[in-house]
Design an enzyme around this catalytic site. Structure first.
Site, PDB file in Angstrom:
ATOM      1  N   THR A  13      -3.669  18.159   5.243  1.00 56.32           N
ATOM      2  CA  THR A  13      -2.867  16.973   5.541  1.00 56.32           C
ATOM      3  C   THR A  13      -3.430  15.776   4.785  1.00 56.32           C
ATOM      4  O   THR A  13      -4.628  15.701   4.519  1.00 56.32           O
ATOM      5  CB  THR A  13      -2.826  16.668   7.044  1.00 56.32           C
ATOM      6  OG1 THR A  13      -4.142  16.358   7.510  1.00 56.32           O
ATOM      7  CG2 THR A  13      -2.260  17.860   7.822  1.00 56.32           C
ATOM      8  N   SER A  17      -3.970  12.042  -2.238  1.00 53.85           N
ATOM      9  CA  SER A  17      -4.951  11.200  -2.923  1.00 53.85           C
ATOM     10  C   SER A  17      -6.335  11.449  -2.336  1.00 53.85           C
ATOM     11  O   SER A  17      -6.482  12.098  -1.301  1.00 53.85           O
ATOM     12  CB  SER A  17      -4.601   9.711  -2.784  1.00 53.85           C
ATOM     13  OG  SER A  17      -4.695   9.298  -1.433  1.00 53.85           O
ATOM     14  N   GLY A  18      -7.339  10.937  -3.015  1.00 47.50           N
ATOM     15  CA  GLY A  18      -8.701  10.935  -2.503  1.00 47.50           C
ATOM     16  C   GLY A  18      -9.237  12.310  -2.148  1.00 47.50           C
ATOM     17  O   GLY A  18      -9.071  13.293  -2.878  1.00 47.50           O
ATOM     18  N   TYR A 151     -11.743   1.946  13.882  1.00 54.15           N
ATOM     19  CA  TYR A 151     -11.825   3.107  12.990  1.00 54.15           C
ATOM     20  C   TYR A 151     -13.003   3.998  13.372  1.00 54.15           C
ATOM     21  O   TYR A 151     -12.876   5.231  13.450  1.00 54.15           O
ATOM     22  CB  TYR A 151     -11.965   2.634  11.547  1.00 54.15           C
ATOM     23  CG  TYR A 151     -12.098   3.755  10.542  1.00 54.15           C
ATOM     24  CD1 TYR A 151     -10.971   4.414  10.055  1.00 54.15           C
ATOM     25  CD2 TYR A 151     -13.346   4.143  10.063  1.00 54.15           C
ATOM     26  CE1 TYR A 151     -11.087   5.438   9.126  1.00 54.15           C
ATOM     27  CE2 TYR A 151     -13.472   5.162   9.135  1.00 54.15           C
ATOM     28  CZ  TYR A 151     -12.342   5.814   8.669  1.00 54.15           C
ATOM     29  OH  TYR A 151     -12.461   6.831   7.757  1.00 54.15           O
TER      30      TYR A 151
END
Length: 250
Positions: A13, A17-18, A151
């Site tokens: 998922t 990118s990254g 976060y």
């Protein structure tokens, strides 16, 4: 082929990118049937083109349960089971205590906690016995970071999922581990710190705090994900693997 993923079915998922993109590329290079998700069709199409091999892109937001259902419908149309899930989708922004809004809290927890929970739970009917689940946590869950409490709390929850889910799934011999990257050179990092000179200056400062003397590359995190997902890690279960250049060991 190094880790034995040839012909395996892998779901990544947030694979546009990254770290997610790097992991998807690595699994595809190993010969796996890879399914990736992304929120925007243009970036999803670009990622599919970059990855090549046996790759399928499914547009979706993993905080939306209907999108998760569509992902697994797409998997089921081609395959009867899933061998590996890398629950990677997520993100966050800075907000110091006193400036945290309900929207900031809700969106971060929806993306990083709700999304991971239901990505895994809804996959259970398709996961084969003996499958492997890797969750993307973060080393920020282990130490304080200014203006990053929401976060960090979500990533602590993700790490806790690994401990608990390995017990829930032990009768099916499904392993659940968390990988906790440190500062990694991704587009998301640049967006978080502001693009251009500001981002580069911040990365230089952060690199000075890391014993290895630099930030990570996404491919380095991806290699750790493949290891945890592979039979080479067959007796590793419920751990949090720090891939942060030693930062959280000091």
């Amino acid at each position: 082929m190094v880790y034995g993923f040839d012909g395996k079915v892998v779901v990544v998922t947030g694979g546009t990118s990254g770290i997610g993109l790097a992991a998807a590329k690595a699994f595809a290079k190993e010969g796996a049937f890879v399914f990736i998700t992304g929120r925007r069709q243009d970036t999803l199409d670009d990622a599919v083109a970059q990855i090549g091999g046996k790759i399928t892109g499914v547009r979706g937001d993993m905080s939306n349960l209907e999108d998760i259902d569509r992902l697994y419908d797409a998997v089921q149309q081609k395959h009867g089971q899933i061998d590996v899930i890398f629950a990677n989708a997520g993100g966050g922004t800075f907000a110091p205590l006193g400036e945290i809004t309900e929207e900031h809290y809700q969106s971060t927890f929806d993306s990083n906690v709700k999304g991971v929970l239901f990505t895994v739970q809804k996959a259970l009917p398709l996961l084969r016995d003996g499958a492997s689940i890797v969750l993307n946590a973060s080393n920020v869950s282990a130490a304080g970071t200014p203006a990053f409490s929401i976060y960090s709390a979500t990533k602590a929850a993700v790490r806790s999922f690994a401990r608990n889910w390995m017990l829930d799934l032990k009768d099916r011999h499904i392993r659940v581990n968390a990988v906790s990257p440190g500062v990694t050179d991704t587009a998301g990092l640049n967006h978080l710190f502001g693009n251009g000179e500001q981002a580069e200056g911040t990365k230089t400062y952060l690199a000075s705090l890391i014993p290895s003397g630099r930030v990570a590359q996404p491919e380095e995190i991806a290699r750790s994900v493949l290891f945890l997902a592979s039979n080479e890690a067959s007796f590793i279960n419920g751990i949090e693997l720090y891939v942060d250049g030693g930062q959280k060991q000091i």
